[in-house]
Design an enzyme around this catalytic site. Sequence first.
Site, short mmCIF file in Angstrom:
data_model
loop_
_atom_site.label_atom_id
_atom_site.label_comp_id
_atom_site.label_asym_id
_atom_site.label_seq_id
_atom_site.Cartn_x
_atom_site.Cartn_y
_atom_site.Cartn_z
N GLU A 112 -4.10 -2.59 -7.09
CA GLU A 112 -3.69 -1.47 -6.40
C GLU A 112 -3.43 -0.55 -7.75
OE1 GLU A 112 -1.74 -1.01 -2.60
OE2 GLU A 112 -2.00 -3.12 -2.32
N ASP B 108 -1.72 0.93 6.88
CA ASP B 108 -1.38 0.03 5.85
C ASP B 108 0.04 -0.14 5.45
OD1 ASP B 108 -1.84 -1.44 3.53
OD2 ASP B 108 -3.21 0.12 2.61
#
Length: 644
Positions: free
Chosen positions: A535, A314
């Site tokens: 997020e 990521d």
Amino acid sequence: MVATIYGVRSMFFSATIVILFAGRYGGAAAAGEYIKYKDPKAAVEERVEDLLARMTLPEKLGQMCQVDRFNYSMNPAVNEDIFTKYMIGSVLSNPYDTGASPLKRVLTANTMQKLSLSTRLGIPLLYAIDAVHGHNTFINATIFPHNVGLGATRDPELVKKIGAITALEVRATGIAQAFAPCVAVCRDPRWGRCYESYSEDPKVVNMMTESIIDGLQGNAPYLADFKTNVAGCAKHFVADGGTVNGVNEDNTVADNATIFGIHMPPFEAAVKKGIASIMASYSSLNGVKMHANREMLTGYLKDTLKFQGFVISDWLGIDRITTPHRANYTYSIEASINAGIDMVMVPWEYKEFLAELTKLVDGGYIPMSRIDDAVRRVLRAKFSVGLFENPLAEETLAAEFGNEAHREVGREAVRKSMVLLKNGKTETDKVVPLAKKVKKIVVAGHHANNMGWQCGGFTLTWQGFNGTGEEIAANRAMRLPTGKTRGTTILEAIQKAVDPTTQVIYVEEPNKDTSKVHADAAYTIVVVGEAPYAETRGDSRTLNIADPGLDTIVNTCGSGMKCLVVLVTGRPLMIESHIDMIDALAVAWLPGTEGQGVADVLYGDHPFTGTLPRTWMKRVDQLPMNVGDKNYDPLFPFGFGIKT
């Protein structure tokens, strides 16, 4: 053509390929020399091995590195060496990289690609982007409901269409890979990424995972059309939807039954479908950071499941292996590569990364066999998605971008995702469908006429936007293109749906006098919910409706005015304390740009068919609570939805 690799018959490695002149883009070859990796008739694995054998260490390591496009675009004349010297194998557009026109982005993509093709071996570049609910980074793309809404449809064929449309719009901007689908199984709605999950039920997530991959990649496990399909990326491996108390990037504590019975099945489905890549999670599993978890990345994903694509980190994912982040960067590189990360997302510090990686290989800390395995996987994906034969993006697809046919599918997705939770205070007092031809109605709430709040996070920017999207400034003080995002708000949809003689009054923030002023209104539609987030910023301990949402409900529904409440949200919210004063309640999730789908079901042009993809709690202290739990006492159970 079907290749057999390691005894596994896999169509991922092969595809129908348009034959172009051999050596057209590659490095110089001796006259008449046969180069197998440039031969589109050769098996993919043979081409991979032939190319791998020709590569130097710097060429190999460049294939393991993905950088932010801005590294090049901020100063193209100076930064050509990203591709010509460092031989970087992949670029990404970050969530703030709101696009110019599709044609301009195609030009940028092809300029970068030609630089890669000019190198000694002519290995094409893989360009990737987040496209998690349509091509969400680009102004005027078709923005579909977030995954939680798609889970409510229980319609895999619709999701397949959405995948295909997303792929086409991504390709129209010159990009070949989408960081999608997110296949997390969200077990706690307090998690800020819960709307990226189709459901709390792995069966629903599996069904949607298989369908979206078919749409994105074509008739998986290979790309049906190199010009209109994209390589997919299942994320985030594994169990990020099960962290303690739903804290993003935190630790999931789970036994094998939970790991392999709930969180792993969607990844198993993705591997069977031939997904091109899988992204590791920021989170930890039983205390071990996933970016450094060799047992899961190599032992299970690669060795047991026989995953043949590449594992990508990521954004700055390897930096987060240590606490604080980047406390020991050399260790982070060693731990992640040896664990099984094949391509590292290094947005900016790629020179440092390549230098440190080179030292680790030269010093024997990372074996050459591990490097070869990583590069082999990256090359396999590039051959399989047709980049060697079709490296340059097509300009002709620009007309497909955000077209009416795509928006009709988006509208269909919105209406099928709508879930009706309450319809009248008594069995005989139904509210839905609403009457179209009345003297006057009131529409109330901030969410009714706010395109950004309707779309949610990961739209134009990482955290989403407020309003129309006309003025959005990216980080690093860079101005983005301006222009109103194309679409229909819920208010605009209602105005189009009612009879032309019906007066529609919009009150963004009603007060105690609103019901008196508009006492002659036939009914009120209250649209409230959450402000956009993504997020960690979306982690919530309370799951409250955003202010002044509850006051909006009280000042309308609590005044005796007949009201229908529509929740615009990525997850269940606290509503039990106000449920009795509400005449009807529906959840629109985060519907995207096509708000007309909301009006379609409110006014009875189409029926309500959606069902809850996750349990709706009474109180936050019940969480985590999922269907099948021993003490299951929801406000609305998983699978609930009133049909009309």
